[in-house]
Motif scaffolding. Structure first.
Motif, PDB file in Angstrom:
ATOM      1  N   ARG A  68       0.899  -1.027   0.080  1.00 16.54           N
ATOM      2  CA  ARG A  68       0.019   0.038   0.016  1.00 16.54           C
ATOM      3  C   ARG A  68       0.748   1.347  -0.076  1.00 16.54           C
ATOM      4  O   ARG A  68       1.877   1.260   0.852  1.00 16.54           O
ATOM      5  N   GLN A 127      -3.452   5.570   0.266  1.00 18.60           N
ATOM      6  CA  GLN A 127      -4.346   4.809  -0.630  1.00 18.60           C
ATOM      7  C   GLN A 127      -5.052   3.855   0.127  1.00 18.60           C
ATOM      8  O   GLN A 127      -4.582   3.397   1.209  1.00 18.60           O
ATOM      9  N   ASN A 128      -6.127   3.471  -0.352  1.00 15.81           N
ATOM     10  CA  ASN A 128      -7.125   2.389   0.089  1.00 15.81           C
ATOM     11  C   ASN A 128      -6.757   1.148  -0.636  1.00 15.81           C
ATOM     12  O   ASN A 128      -6.653   1.385  -1.698  1.00 15.81           O
ATOM     13  N   THR A 132      -7.860  -3.102  -0.842  1.00 19.87           N
ATOM     14  CA  THR A 132      -8.988  -4.194  -0.425  1.00 19.87           C
ATOM     15  C   THR A 132      -8.480  -5.510  -0.555  1.00 19.87           C
ATOM     16  O   THR A 132      -7.937  -5.961  -1.645  1.00 19.87           O
ATOM     17  N   GLY A 152     -10.231   2.438  11.079  1.00 16.18           N
ATOM     18  CA  GLY A 152      -9.221   2.551   9.844  1.00 16.18           C
ATOM     19  C   GLY A 152      -9.500   1.337   9.047  1.00 16.18           C
ATOM     20  O   GLY A 152      -8.664   1.405   7.898  1.00 16.18           O
ATOM     21  N   TYR A 153     -10.469   0.558   9.253  1.00 15.67           N
ATOM     22  CA  TYR A 153     -10.891  -0.665   8.419  1.00 15.67           C
ATOM     23  C   TYR A 153     -12.559  -0.444   8.022  1.00 15.67           C
ATOM     24  O   TYR A 153     -13.295   0.104   8.706  1.00 15.67           O
ATOM     25  N   SER A 154     -13.158  -1.185   6.998  1.00 12.31           N
ATOM     26  CA  SER A 154     -14.417  -1.228   6.568  1.00 12.31           C
ATOM     27  C   SER A 154     -14.383  -2.477   5.807  1.00 12.31           C
ATOM     28  O   SER A 154     -13.555  -3.022   5.427  1.00 12.31           O
ATOM     29  N   THR A 182     -11.801  -3.554   3.553  1.00 14.55           N
ATOM     30  CA  THR A 182     -10.952  -2.392   2.961  1.00 14.55           C
ATOM     31  C   THR A 182     -10.037  -1.745   4.219  1.00 14.55           C
ATOM     32  O   THR A 182     -10.563  -1.415   5.061  1.00 14.55           O
ATOM     33  N   THR A 193      -8.194   1.383   4.893  1.00 17.01           N
ATOM     34  CA  THR A 193      -8.373   2.881   4.592  1.00 17.01           C
ATOM     35  C   THR A 193      -7.139   3.373   4.867  1.00 17.01           C
ATOM     36  O   THR A 193      -6.380   3.040   5.618  1.00 17.01           O
ATOM     37  N   SER A 194      -6.948   4.940   4.221  1.00 14.41           N
ATOM     38  CA  SER A 194      -5.843   5.482   4.780  1.00 14.41           C
ATOM     39  C   SER A 194      -5.809   6.115   5.964  1.00 14.41           C
ATOM     40  O   SER A 194      -4.755   6.242   6.466  1.00 14.41           O
ATOM     41  N   GLN A 248      -6.073   4.050   8.613  1.00 13.76           N
ATOM     42  CA  GLN A 248      -5.376   3.093   9.222  1.00 13.76           C
ATOM     43  C   GLN A 248      -3.839   3.371   9.204  1.00 13.76           C
ATOM     44  O   GLN A 248      -3.122   3.144   8.089  1.00 13.76           O
TER      45      GLN A 248
END
Lengths: 114, 112
Positions: A13, A17-18, A20, A63-65, A77, A79-80, A82
């Motif tokens: 990463r 940036q995100n 997945t 920081g996560y989804s 995912t 995410t930025s 995190q």
């Protein structure tokens, strides 16, 4: 052969940036889980889902989804937001509410920062 | 909040020895306790699951015991082999969501 497939095996990463991580299971399990493992440590729960279209935060969800649109799929995912995403990510599944059955795990995705 | 501790963190034994891995947990209100094996860079493989009403489970050379009242479990490995070398993780299912709480693991090396 039934099991859990995680992809990719390695992921890098860039800052901001995100990314997945994919998790697919063909065990017909209702419940799915995402864990994070840091070196020399046990697993910590990020998110879990007991049925389609429903999911709950675990101990370290910030920081996560996630989403759970299909029974067999539970993508995570990172995410930025995190700030320390470098870790080994493991996905698991189980039969919901059957305490005789263990969780089954995939082979993990190792995420690193570029 | 449930906490799980595993002792020792690492163990090295010669082939053929019998050995015991220890796991302790702070909240005895559990649904089950599970022992997993993890090879380097891999996911977890379930070894044994003990329900809260059970005292022990056996599978081949492995025997796991559970003393819920004292918050302890042991994993006994008989006649250890080099192929047993791995990290062994203990986890308990507890709480309203029945989620697993893991210990940090015991890294086992069996020397030929």
């Amino acid at each position: 052969d039934g099991g859990i497939t995680q992809s990719p095996k390695y992921l890098f990463r860039k800052e901001g940036q995100n990314v997945t991580l994919s998790c697919e299971q063909n065990l017909n399990h209702d419940a799915m889980y995402w864990y994070r493992q840091d070196p020399g440590q046990g697993l910590r729960l990020i998110y879990y889902s007991q049925i389609v279209n429903d999911f709950q935060k675990g101990d370290i969800a910030e920081g996560y989804s996630v989403s759970r649109e299909k029974k067999e799929s539970f993508p995570l995912t990172v995410t930025s937001a995190q700030k320390n995403p470098t870790a080994f990510y493991l996905c698991a599944s189980s039969i919901y509410n059957d305490f005789n059955q263990p969780q089954h795990f995939g082979d993990g995705t190792r995420l690193s920062i570029l | 909040k449930q906490e799980v501790t595993q002792i020792p963190a690492a163990l090295s034994v010669p082939e053929g020895e019998n050995l015991v891995l220890n796991c302790s947990f702070t909240d005895s209100a559990i649904y089950n306790l599970q022992w997993f094996r993890q090879d380097p860079g891999k996911g977890l493989t379930s070894l044994l699951l003990i329900q809260s009403s059970q005292r022990e489970q056996t599978s081949g050379r492995l025997n796991a015991s559970l003393d819920k009242s004292s918050g302890r479990s042991t994993l006994y490995i008989a006649a250890s082999q080099p192929g047993d070398s791995a990290t062994y993780l203990c986890a308990v299912a507890s709480g309203s969501a029945r989620q697993l709480t893991f210990g940090s693991g015991t890294q086992l090396t069996v020397l030929p």
